[in-house]
Design an enzyme around this catalytic site. Structure first.
Site, PDB file in Angstrom:
ATOM      1  CG  ASP A  12     -43.245  -3.168  -8.209  1.00 48.34           C
ATOM      2  OD1 ASP A  12     -43.197  -2.187  -7.438  1.00 48.34           O
ATOM      3  OD2 ASP A  12     -42.389  -3.395  -9.071  1.00 48.34           O
ATOM      4  CD  GLU A  14     -39.243  -2.540 -11.595  1.00 50.95           C
ATOM      5  OE1 GLU A  14     -38.684  -1.451 -11.849  1.00 50.95           O
ATOM      6  OE2 GLU A  14     -39.471  -2.934 -10.442  1.00 50.95           O
ATOM      7  CG  HIS A 153     -34.630  -1.050  -8.200  1.00 47.79           C
ATOM      8  ND1 HIS A 153     -35.565  -0.121  -7.790  1.00 47.79           N
ATOM      9  CD2 HIS A 153     -33.507  -0.784  -7.491  1.00 47.79           C
ATOM     10  CE1 HIS A 153     -35.017   0.676  -6.887  1.00 47.79           C
ATOM     11  NE2 HIS A 153     -33.771   0.284  -6.685  1.00 47.79           N
ATOM     12  CG  ASP A 158     -39.063  -3.769  -6.202  1.00 51.03           C
ATOM     13  OD1 ASP A 158     -38.082  -4.288  -5.628  1.00 51.03           O
ATOM     14  OD2 ASP A 158     -38.955  -2.804  -6.975  1.00 51.03           O
TER      15      ASP A 158
END
Length: 209
Positions: A12, A14, A153, A158
């Protein structure tokens, strides 16, 4: 009977936006290795790409400019991340998004990912659990009884939930269809099918195993 005897790495990112082609960069990464139905290792860090963090991204994620300015540089993080993933299968929730950032950030350093296959837990959830009200990670996980341990987030939170979703799917496939083995190759095959064809495919798979 095994669930993910061969490792799968849940990834994951960001990011500052939706598209590396438009100049968006990564701000945080989490990669969690799943083996035998549990998380066995993880690589998690903020990333300094010398990029401006839009205010709406800070509002969404809580990641501030100061946090990334003081984080390890991208030319240190990406090689470590690629080394962590190695040639294991890769997974992500909406996998095409995370893979395109992985490829783009690697290419900036004249590097290339070596993962052997890509499993999208979002597509997989649609096929294995058709008819749910939403397949967004937060709503999907709550429907499956999987709770966030920390704020959504953020990359590790996540990735942790997405990994638990993938493990849940693996166990569901094993128990409901009596499969001898659930691995990345099976999940990649399911990703390519229409949801209506999944039960018949799995029944044939069980009969041939």
């Amino acid at each position: 009977m095994q669930v993910f005897e061969k490792p799968i790495v849940m990834l994951d990112f960001e990011t500052t936006g939706l598209s590396p082609d438009m100049g968006d960069r990564i701000t945080e990464v989490a990669a969690l290795r799943i083996e035998g139905g549990r998380i066995t290792d993880r690589y998690v860090t903020l990333v300094n790409c010398k990029a401006r963090i839009p205010s709406f991204i800070t509002g969404l994620t809580g990641i501030t400019q100061a946090m990334v300015d003081n984080a390890p540089p991208v030319d240190e993080v990406v090689p470590q991340l690629l080394d962590f993933i190695g040639s294991d299968a890769l997974s992500a929730h909406n996998a095409s998004f995370d893979e395109k950032f992985l490829v783009a950030e690697s290419a900036r350093l004249q590097l290339a990912p070596a993962h052997q296959s890509l499993v999208c837990s979002l597509k997989l959830s649609r096929r294995v659990f058709p008819g749910l009200s939403s397949y967004k990670l937060g709503l999907l996980s709550s429907q499956l009884g999987i709770a966030f341990k920390s704020a959504a987030h953020r990359a590790e939170s996540d990735a942790e939930v997405a990994a638990q979703v993938l493990i849940h799917i693996g166990r569901h496939l094993r128990s409901n269809y009596g499969l001898a083995d659930v691995d990345a190759d099976l999940l990649v095959s399911l990703n390519k099918l229409a949801a209506a064809k999944v039960p018949q495919y799995l029944q044939k798979r069980r009969q041939s195993s």
